[in-house]
Scaffold this motif. Structure first.
Motif, PDB file in Angstrom:
ATOM      1  N   GLN A 226       0.913  -1.188  -0.169  1.00  0.00           N
ATOM      2  CA  GLN A 226       0.066   0.009   0.032  1.00  0.00           C
ATOM      3  C   GLN A 226       0.907   1.143   0.131  1.00  0.00           C
ATOM      4  O   GLN A 226       0.549   2.346  -0.578  1.00  0.00           O
ATOM      5  N   THR A 227       2.016   1.167   0.793  1.00  0.00           N
ATOM      6  CA  THR A 227       3.045   2.560   0.735  1.00  0.00           C
ATOM      7  C   THR A 227       4.136   2.403   0.057  1.00  0.00           C
ATOM      8  O   THR A 227       4.534   3.303  -0.375  1.00  0.00           O
ATOM      9  N   ILE A 228       4.646   1.215  -0.343  1.00  0.00           N
ATOM     10  CA  ILE A 228       5.756   0.935  -1.130  1.00  0.00           C
ATOM     11  C   ILE A 228       5.211  -0.087  -2.202  1.00  0.00           C
ATOM     12  O   ILE A 228       5.409  -1.128  -2.036  1.00  0.00           O
ATOM     13  N   ALA A 229       4.861   0.421  -3.397  1.00  0.00           N
ATOM     14  CA  ALA A 229       4.440  -0.177  -4.522  1.00  0.00           C
ATOM     15  C   ALA A 229       5.352  -0.755  -5.436  1.00  0.00           C
ATOM     16  O   ALA A 229       6.458  -0.262  -5.336  1.00  0.00           O
ATOM     17  N   ALA A 230       5.024  -1.935  -6.296  1.00  0.00           N
ATOM     18  CA  ALA A 230       5.874  -2.462  -7.007  1.00  0.00           C
ATOM     19  C   ALA A 230       6.149  -1.367  -8.124  1.00  0.00           C
ATOM     20  O   ALA A 230       5.216  -0.594  -8.537  1.00  0.00           O
ATOM     21  N   GLY A 231       7.379  -1.452  -8.602  1.00  0.00           N
ATOM     22  CA  GLY A 231       7.836  -0.571  -9.644  1.00  0.00           C
ATOM     23  C   GLY A 231       8.362   0.741  -9.297  1.00  0.00           C
ATOM     24  O   GLY A 231       9.079   1.460 -10.087  1.00  0.00           O
ATOM     25  N   ALA A 232       8.162   0.935  -7.921  1.00  0.00           N
ATOM     26  CA  ALA A 232       8.563   2.331  -7.296  1.00  0.00           C
ATOM     27  C   ALA A 232      10.108   2.282  -6.998  1.00  0.00           C
ATOM     28  O   ALA A 232      10.516   1.136  -6.850  1.00  0.00           O
ATOM     29  N   THR A 233      10.789   3.514  -7.389  1.00  0.00           N
ATOM     30  CA  THR A 233      11.864   3.617  -6.905  1.00  0.00           C
ATOM     31  C   THR A 233      12.206   3.523  -5.599  1.00  0.00           C
ATOM     32  O   THR A 233      11.422   4.443  -4.893  1.00  0.00           O
ATOM     33  N   PHE A 234      13.341   2.855  -4.940  1.00  0.00           N
ATOM     34  CA  PHE A 234      13.414   2.889  -3.628  1.00  0.00           C
ATOM     35  C   PHE A 234      14.012   4.163  -3.115  1.00  0.00           C
ATOM     36  O   PHE A 234      14.984   4.570  -3.408  1.00  0.00           O
ATOM     37  N   SER A 235      12.975   4.786  -2.223  1.00  0.00           N
ATOM     38  CA  SER A 235      13.263   6.400  -2.013  1.00  0.00           C
ATOM     39  C   SER A 235      13.991   6.505  -0.633  1.00  0.00           C
ATOM     40  O   SER A 235      14.044   7.597  -0.120  1.00  0.00           O
ATOM     41  N   GLN A 236      14.008   5.426   0.307  1.00  0.00           N
ATOM     42  CA  GLN A 236      14.605   5.441   1.438  1.00  0.00           C
ATOM     43  C   GLN A 236      16.075   5.925   1.511  1.00  0.00           C
ATOM     44  O   GLN A 236      16.522   5.876   0.528  1.00  0.00           O
ATOM     45  N   THR A 237      16.562   6.198   2.597  1.00  0.00           N
ATOM     46  CA  THR A 237      17.886   7.036   2.733  1.00  0.00           C
ATOM     47  C   THR A 237      19.037   5.898   2.351  1.00  0.00           C
ATOM     48  O   THR A 237      19.713   5.523   3.719  1.00  0.00           O
TER      49      THR A 237
END
Length: 567
Positions: A226-237
């Motif tokens: 729901q918050t980290i969807a497939a295809g998204a670029t990993f945006s954590q530090t």
């Protein structure tokens, strides 16, 4: 010097410990053991609290490795399936319709689909759609040319599928040149959401997240879609320079712990992250429980040691009572206590009391036997002295003869004492008596199967052989350097008849002359031999030498076999 130091140290230690009941010593020992343990546990709790963050990183890294292994197994299974598909005979025959039907029936239920494509990206077959449906080209981002040129199996990055209309990934391998008629590459595709079942969150603390990243650090699947969807670029530090090893963990400035693990042989990685302060409240609660439980443990241990000491003290007192009764000469029965070792000591004491009684009985028996044997020996000596007294006219001759005969009797007794009067082999008896005559022993030839003589037979036969050897040295074959003696024995068994024959034969000596009177030698070799063994004695005096033969029942010679003691 070292022994003296150890002895003085023991004396000082003995003076340091007071005399006290065993229960007191057990209580003190329990306290001495438990208190350091509790202190050590407290130290471990402090160290645990200090090292908790490091342990949390290690656990997170293990979880990341476990997830990466699960994903790796799925990719390996897909690669193995591709290898098997490439060997289907339908591909060799170029029968794409039969191949499409076969793979659709077997793989579609598993959420797997197969694509055959040419080097320019054109799809020749896609099991997602019917065979006759027009197909486009595979997306250029999967880099199909690199797969065909590298001749190896690779996994693609995640991409949005034009046919499936959702995020998918491919496992691809080149087809052998022999199958170029079918196509150049064999591709197995799967929806990214199907990997969610391989991401287990049961062992994760609250607030922690798992994600699978492809080679471009884009999310393939995560535990929180729901918050980290497939295809998204990993945006954590998470900078790329922080992931340098195959697997590892680190903590950023915000107190977030990251753990990652690269999939072996693939470009993907598994990553887990979450806050580091989740376990602090659990540690505080554990610390309070440890303090309370430690004091309760000390009290329980002291009470238990006191009760055990009382039980041991009662068992020891019963053992002391048993020992007193044994000292008074009683046979005691073993006691039954709650302590196994005390029961073993009680059994040993009971056995010792029984063994002591048996030893006393054996001592009485030995004393009785000694008296009996002494009487028999004295009777024999008295008869021998009376006979020698009649034969000798002077005290010197009498003393010489008595000394000579007593020496022969003493050798038999000495040989028997070495075996504790348990019997003596006949060969050893004969050699013992013949050795006293020095080199004459070399002129005697012994022949016969060895057997065990009884103590009485050994005494009597030894006296006889000693007398025969004495006469031979004086008048027979042993008086000549070229003479020999054949000393033999033979056992003959015929039905109930069991006879033993012992013979003495002079060879190569002077002619034998019958004695003019019956002396002590004749008494020993004939009358005494006949009486002692219920035997028949024959003597021959020939020009070839003296011959003496004894024939009697074997049981008068044999040692008795000991009966086995009952268990």
């Amino acid at each position: 010097m070292q022994n003296n130091i150890i002895s003085r140290l023991r004396q000082r230690l003995a003076g340091f410990f007071p005399t006290a009941p065993i229960s007191v010593y057990l209580v003190v020992m329990t306290t001495v053991i438990t208190l350091p343990l509790i202190i050590f546990v407290g130290y471990l709790m402090l160290k645990l609290e200090a090292d908790e963050r490091g342990d949390l990183q290690g656990e997170a890294m293990e979880d990341a490795r476990a997830v990466s292994r699960n994903i790796d197994r799925r990719l390996q299974e897909m690669a193995t399936s591709l290898n098997l598909l490439s060997q289907f005979p339908e591909l060799e025959d170029g029968d794409l319709a039969a191949f499409h039907k076969r793979v659709s029936d077997s793989l579609q239920k598993q959420g797997l689909y197969v694509i055959i494509a040419t080097a320019d990206g054109k799809q020749r077959l896609n099991s997602r759609v019917p065979l006759d449906q027009p197909l486009g080209k595979v997306p250029p981002e999967i880099k199909l040319s690199d797969v065909i040129g590298g001749r190896r199996t690779v996994v693609s990055n995640i991409f949005y599928g034009n046919t499936s209309k959702e995020w998918v990934f491919n496992v691809m391998r080149p087809l052998p040149s022999a199958l170029s008629a079918a196509g150049d590459a064999l591709i197995m595709t799967q929806n990214a959401r199907d990997l969610m079942g391989l991401i287990s969150t049961e062992s994760l603390p609250p607030g922690w997240t798992i994600a699978i990243l492809d080679g471009d650090n884009r999310v393939v699947a995560s535990s929180t879609p729901q918050t980290i969807a497939a295809g998204a670029t990993f945006s954590q530090t998470l900078a790329s320079d922080q992931i340098r090893a195959f697997s590892g963990s680190f903590e950023d400035d915000d107190g977030t712990i990251y753990a990652y693990s690269q999939l072996p042989g693939w470009s993907w990685k598994a990553i887990i992250w979450g806050p580091a302060d989740n376990s602090q409240s659990a540690l505080a609660s554990t610390w309070r429980k440890m303090i309370t439980g430690s004091f309760a443990l000390v009290l329980i241990a002291i009470a238990g040691a006191y009760l055990v000491g009382r039980q041991m003290r009662g068992s020891i007192r019963e053992l002391v009572e048993m020992a007193k009764r044994i000292g008074e000469g009683e046979i005691v029965s073993p006691i039954d206590t709650k302590i196994k070792e005390a029961n073993q000591v009680a059994i040993a004491l009971s056995n010792a009391s029984f063994d002591r009684s048996q030893a006393e009985d054996r001592t009485h028996l030995i004393l009785h036997e000694l008296v009996h044997r002494s009487k028999n020996m004295l009777t024999l000596v008295q008869a021998m002295m009376r006979q020698l007294a009649r034969e000798n006219t002077s005290v010197a001759d009498f003393q010489k003869e008595v000394e000579h005969r007593l020496r022969g009797l003493g050798m038999s007794i000495s040989a028997l004492s070495e075996v504790q009067w348990q019997g003596l082999p006949i060969r050893k008896l004969l050699e013992t008596h013949l050795k006293v005559f020095g080199s004459a022993m070399d002129q005697v030839k012994l022949a016969g199967q060895d057997f065990m003589l009884s103590p009485e037979a050994a005494q009597n036969l030894g006296l006889i052989i000693h007398e025969l050897a004495t006469n031979s040295i004086k008048y027979g074959a042993l008086s000549a350097a070229t003479g020999t003696v054949e000393l033999f024995w033979d056992r003959e068994i015929d039905g109930d008849r069991d006879q033993l024959t012992i013979g003495w034969k002079d060879v190569g000596g002077p002619p034998a002359v019958p004695p003019t009177r019956s002396g002590f030698g004749t008494t020993i070799t004939k009358r005494h031999a006949e009486s002692a063994f219920s035997a028949t004695i024959s003597t021959d005096y020939t020009v070839h030498g003296f011959r003496w033969t004894l024939t009697g029942p074997t049981h008068h010679f044999l040692a008795r076999k000991k009966s086995a003691h009952p268990n």
